[in-house]
Structure formats: structure tokens, C-alpha cells
Design a protein around this motif. Structure first.
Motif, PDB file in Angstrom:
ATOM      1  N   UNK A   1      74.311  65.914  66.065  1.00  0.00           N
ATOM      2  CA  UNK A   1      73.171  66.657  65.675  1.00  0.00           C
ATOM      3  C   UNK A   1      72.168  65.801  64.892  1.00  0.00           C
ATOM      4  N   UNK A   2      72.440  64.437  64.862  1.00  0.00           N
ATOM      5  CA  UNK A   2      71.456  63.638  63.904  1.00  0.00           C
ATOM      6  C   UNK A   2      71.935  63.665  62.416  1.00  0.00           C
ATOM      7  N   UNK A   3      72.942  64.114  62.141  1.00  0.00           N
ATOM      8  CA  UNK A   3      73.146  64.032  60.680  1.00  0.00           C
ATOM      9  C   UNK A   3      74.178  63.041  60.387  1.00  0.00           C
ATOM     10  N   UNK A   4      74.558  62.673  59.112  1.00  0.00           N
ATOM     11  CA  UNK A   4      75.544  61.974  58.683  1.00  0.00           C
ATOM     12  C   UNK A   4      76.086  62.484  57.529  1.00  0.00           C
TER      13      UNK A   4
ATOM     14  N   UNK B   1      68.236  59.277  60.123  1.00  0.00           N
ATOM     15  CA  UNK B   1      69.149  60.353  59.973  1.00  0.00           C
ATOM     16  C   UNK B   1      69.486  60.796  58.810  1.00  0.00           C
ATOM     17  N   UNK B   2      69.577  62.205  58.882  1.00  0.00           N
ATOM     18  CA  UNK B   2      69.607  63.120  57.494  1.00  0.00           C
ATOM     19  C   UNK B   2      71.247  63.260  57.035  1.00  0.00           C
TER      20      UNK B   2
ATOM     21  N   UNK C   1      82.076  64.855  62.789  1.00  0.00           N
ATOM     22  CA  UNK C   1      81.770  64.565  64.218  1.00  0.00           C
ATOM     23  C   UNK C   1      80.549  65.201  64.928  1.00  0.00           C
ATOM     24  N   UNK C   2      80.781  66.173  64.764  1.00  0.00           N
ATOM     25  CA  UNK C   2      79.401  67.150  65.180  1.00  0.00           C
ATOM     26  C   UNK C   2      78.142  66.952  64.588  1.00  0.00           C
TER      27      UNK C   2
END
Length: 46
Positions: A29-32, A1-2, A24-25
Motif C-alpha cells: 500500500x505504499x508504506x515502509x 514512500x511514507x 508486508x502489507x
């Protein structure tokens, strides 16, 4: 996770609500996101 840093500043709370929605979004989309309010951060001296 990026990961990424999300800084916000607010007087009435609207920017905080938007920043929290972005966080939250980001997960979807695979981000933190690391969420920080600028006014609550420590001042750094250079």
C-alpha cells in the motif's frame, strides 16, 4: 514512500507474526514500516 514505526510486544510470538504481516502489507500500500520489539529496545532515561 511514507514511513511509520510499528512497535510490538510478545510472549509467544503471535504479535511478532502479526507485526511482520502488517509490514508486508504496508509495502503493498505504499508504506515502509520500521519494526521494533519493545522488549529488545534500549531503555531511555529522562
Amino acid at each position: 514512500m511514507r514511513r511509520f514505526l510499528l512497535l510490538y510486544a510478545t510472549q509467544q510470538g503471535q504479535a511478532k507474526a502479526i507485526a511482520e504481516e502488517i509490514c508486508e502489507q504496508a509495502v503493498v500500500h505504499g508504506f515502509s514500516a520500521d519494526l521494533h520489539c519493545i522488549s529488545e529496545s534500549d531503555k531511555c532515561e529522562k
